[in-house]
Design a protein around this motif. Structure first.
Motif, PDB file in Angstrom:
ATOM      1  N   ALA A 162       5.426   4.171   9.998  1.00 33.13           N
ATOM      2  CA  ALA A 162       4.458   3.733   8.985  1.00 33.13           C
ATOM      3  C   ALA A 162       4.185   2.242   9.070  1.00 33.13           C
ATOM      4  CB  ALA A 162       4.965   4.094   7.593  1.00 33.13           C
ATOM      5  N   GLU A 191      -5.872   0.179   1.306  1.00 35.28           N
ATOM      6  CA  GLU A 191      -5.673   1.270   0.351  1.00 35.28           C
ATOM      7  C   GLU A 191      -6.427   2.533   0.764  1.00 35.28           C
ATOM      8  OE1 GLU A 191      -9.090   0.131  -2.954  1.00 35.28           O
ATOM      9  OE2 GLU A 191      -7.076  -0.697  -3.149  1.00 35.28           O
ATOM     10  N   PHE A 245      -4.657   3.114   5.348  1.00 34.16           N
ATOM     11  CA  PHE A 245      -3.247   3.397   5.621  1.00 34.16           C
ATOM     12  C   PHE A 245      -2.860   4.827   5.225  1.00 34.16           C
ATOM     13  CE2 PHE A 245      -1.500  -1.265   5.391  1.00 34.16           C
ATOM     14  CZ  PHE A 245      -2.386  -1.637   6.389  1.00 34.16           C
ATOM     15  N   PRO A 246      -3.159   5.266   3.995  1.00 27.77           N
ATOM     16  CA  PRO A 246      -2.786   6.647   3.635  1.00 27.77           C
ATOM     17  C   PRO A 246      -3.491   7.689   4.505  1.00 27.77           C
ATOM     18  CG  PRO A 246      -3.262   5.356   1.672  1.00 27.77           C
ATOM     19  CD  PRO A 246      -3.723   4.543   2.835  1.00 27.77           C
ATOM     20  N   VAL A 250      -1.688   7.838   7.900  1.00 24.00           N
ATOM     21  CA  VAL A 250      -0.397   8.497   7.714  1.00 24.00           C
ATOM     22  C   VAL A 250      -0.601  10.002   7.597  1.00 24.00           C
ATOM     23  CG1 VAL A 250       1.490   8.855   6.067  1.00 24.00           C
ATOM     24  CG2 VAL A 250       0.875   6.540   6.778  1.00 24.00           C
ATOM     25  N   ASP A 251      -1.605  10.425   6.858  1.00 19.59           N
ATOM     26  CA  ASP A 251      -1.873  11.861   6.719  1.00 19.59           C
ATOM     27  C   ASP A 251      -2.272  12.481   8.058  1.00 19.59           C
ATOM     28  OD1 ASP A 251      -1.258  11.815   4.051  1.00 19.59           O
ATOM     29  OD2 ASP A 251      -3.336  11.734   3.355  1.00 19.59           O
ATOM     30  N   THR A 263       0.851  -1.188   0.000  1.00 22.02           N
ATOM     31  CA  THR A 263       0.000   0.000   0.000  1.00 22.02           C
ATOM     32  C   THR A 263       0.885   1.236   0.000  1.00 22.02           C
ATOM     33  OG1 THR A 263      -1.681  -1.172   1.285  1.00 22.02           O
ATOM     34  CG2 THR A 263      -1.852   1.229   1.184  1.00 22.02           C
ATOM     35  N   LYS A 264       0.794   2.030  -1.036  1.00 19.60           N
ATOM     36  CA  LYS A 264       1.631   3.230  -1.139  1.00 19.60           C
ATOM     37  C   LYS A 264       1.151   4.302  -0.152  1.00 19.60           C
ATOM     38  CE  LYS A 264       1.149   3.455  -5.708  1.00 19.60           C
ATOM     39  NZ  LYS A 264       1.300   3.873  -7.117  1.00 19.60           N
ATOM     40  N   VAL A 265       2.103   4.886   0.565  1.00 22.35           N
ATOM     41  CA  VAL A 265       1.814   5.995   1.476  1.00 22.35           C
ATOM     42  C   VAL A 265       2.881   7.061   1.280  1.00 22.35           C
ATOM     43  CG1 VAL A 265       0.717   4.494   3.191  1.00 22.35           C
ATOM     44  CG2 VAL A 265       3.149   5.023   3.404  1.00 22.35           C
ATOM     45  N   SER A 266       2.683   8.214   1.912  1.00 19.59           N
ATOM     46  CA  SER A 266       3.649   9.299   1.797  1.00 19.59           C
ATOM     47  C   SER A 266       5.009   8.863   2.317  1.00 19.59           C
ATOM     48  CB  SER A 266       3.169  10.518   2.597  1.00 19.59           C
ATOM     49  OG  SER A 266       4.203  11.487   2.687  1.00 19.59           O
TER      50      SER A 266
END
Length: 361
Positions: A157, A312, A315-316, A319-320, A146-149
């Motif tokens: 993370a 998806e 997680f982002p 993180v935000d 899962t892409k995150v910042s």
């Protein structure tokens, strides 16, 4: 070419883990190799070592991880080399009956890599939760990334990959806690403190932390607990009821996962209240409750799978929230350790000395 890297392996039930060389193959269709940057030491890894999950030894442990995509296999279009990702153990299939009904958070056919990682003698390894991230590199299904910042530390993370997400999701997704609710959380380890943090984010007006460890109770205040119950000296059900006008809490979350704590959670909730089980029991545990009590108290009794998260989506977002200062995920990191310190971290976990030890590679 397949790569040889170091990884933490449990060879047999109850034996100390070992750091050994393992072989990671090139990614096949739909797979990705991830260079692991950090991986939290979770109770589930200890369950694997103790044979509490299954007996498919040897296990490559570790699953609560973040890292950088090193290579992708054929057909992978939504990941690229260099992407910063959190690994998840719920890579939804999009085809099962849960996914087709619009409930992908309950996917019944989650994906893992099809190729095995191996010991150097060719013995296939069973990766913990399909991940196996106590290793310098690991092979996973692309959907497990899962892409995150990339602006967040990997050791922070990575915790979203299991414990923090399980706890926060139990409060925010499974319950779900609503603004103005009273919430009690039994067990204030990493998952319990995450549930407390999730309840605060959701707007709970009172959050009661219950534990037998004074240090964990003190830690729970950092995440939003308003009241502390030391279960060594007070009956949790009586204490929770006295703090809620004699009624019980709207939501009670069992972050321990034992029959006795579940019973406490069941009887500490208000009429028509909600009980959420997010602590992981062992296969030998059994629960007895009078069926008339289940009927007459109404409400809901729920178990929380991975915080009922959709990686998806969740997680982002978390993180935000961390980057905005609305939650401090770094508070969960008690210590940063090496691969060869995992066994010692299990001992500290047993003694209740840490929220999370995190392996940094």
């Amino acid at each position: 070419m397949p790569e040889q890297v170091r990884g933490v392996v449990a060879r047999k039930m109850g034996a100390p883990v070992e750091v050994v060389d393992i072989v990671v193959p090139d990614p096949g269709p739909g797979e990705a190799v991830v260079q692991v940057r950090a991986c939290g030491v979770c109770h589930t890894d200890l369950h694997y070592r103790e044979g509490g999950i299954n007996d498919e030894f040897p296990f490559l442990l570790g699953h609560e991880a973040a890292g950088v995509v090193a290579a992708v296999g054929e057909g992978v279009t939504d990941l690229a080399e260099g992407d910063f990702v959190v690994l998840n153990w719920r890579a939804v299939c999009g085809r099962c009956r849960a996914c087709r009904r619009g409930r992908p958070q309950y996917c019944f056919d989650t994906r893992n890599a099809t190729q095995p990682m191996r010991l150097t003698d060719g013995t296939p390894l069973s990766p913990a939760l399909g991940i196996g991230a106590f290793a310098e590199r690991t092979l996973v299904a692309a959907g497990q990334c899962t892409k995150v910042s990339p602006d967040v530390e990997p050791e922070v993370a990575g915790l979203l990959g299991c414990g923090v997400m399980a706890g926060m999701g139990a409060a925010m997704n499974t319950a779900p806690v609503r603004r103005g609710d009273t919430v009690a959380v039994i067990g204030c380890g990493g998952v319990g403190c995450a549930a407390i943090g999730g309840a605060e984010l959701a707007g709970a007006r009172r959050i009661i932390a219950v534990d037998i460890d004074p240090a964990k109770l003190r830690a729970s205040e950092r995440f939003g607990a308003t009241d502390l119950v030391d279960a060594r000296n007070a009956d949790p059900v009586t204490a929770i009821r006295s703090l809620t006008g004699g009624f019980g809490a709207d939501v009670v979350i069992d972050a321990v996962g034992r029959p006795e704590t579940f019973r406490q959670a069941f009887y500490a909730r208000d009429l028509a209240g909600t009980v959420v089980l997010v602590g992981v029991p062992t296969p030998d545990m059994e629960l007895e409750l009078p069926l008339i009590d289940v009927f007459s108290r109404g409400g809901a009794v729920k178990s929380s799978w991975y915080g009922d998260c959709l990686p998806e989506r969740d997680f982002p977002e978390l993180v935000d929230l961390h980057r905005q200062g609305r939650i401090d995920l770094a508070e969960f990191v008690t210590e940063r350790i090496r691969l060869d310190e995992v066994e010692a971290a299990f001992d500290k976990m047993h003694r209740g000395e840490v929220l999370r030890s995190v392996v940094v590679l």
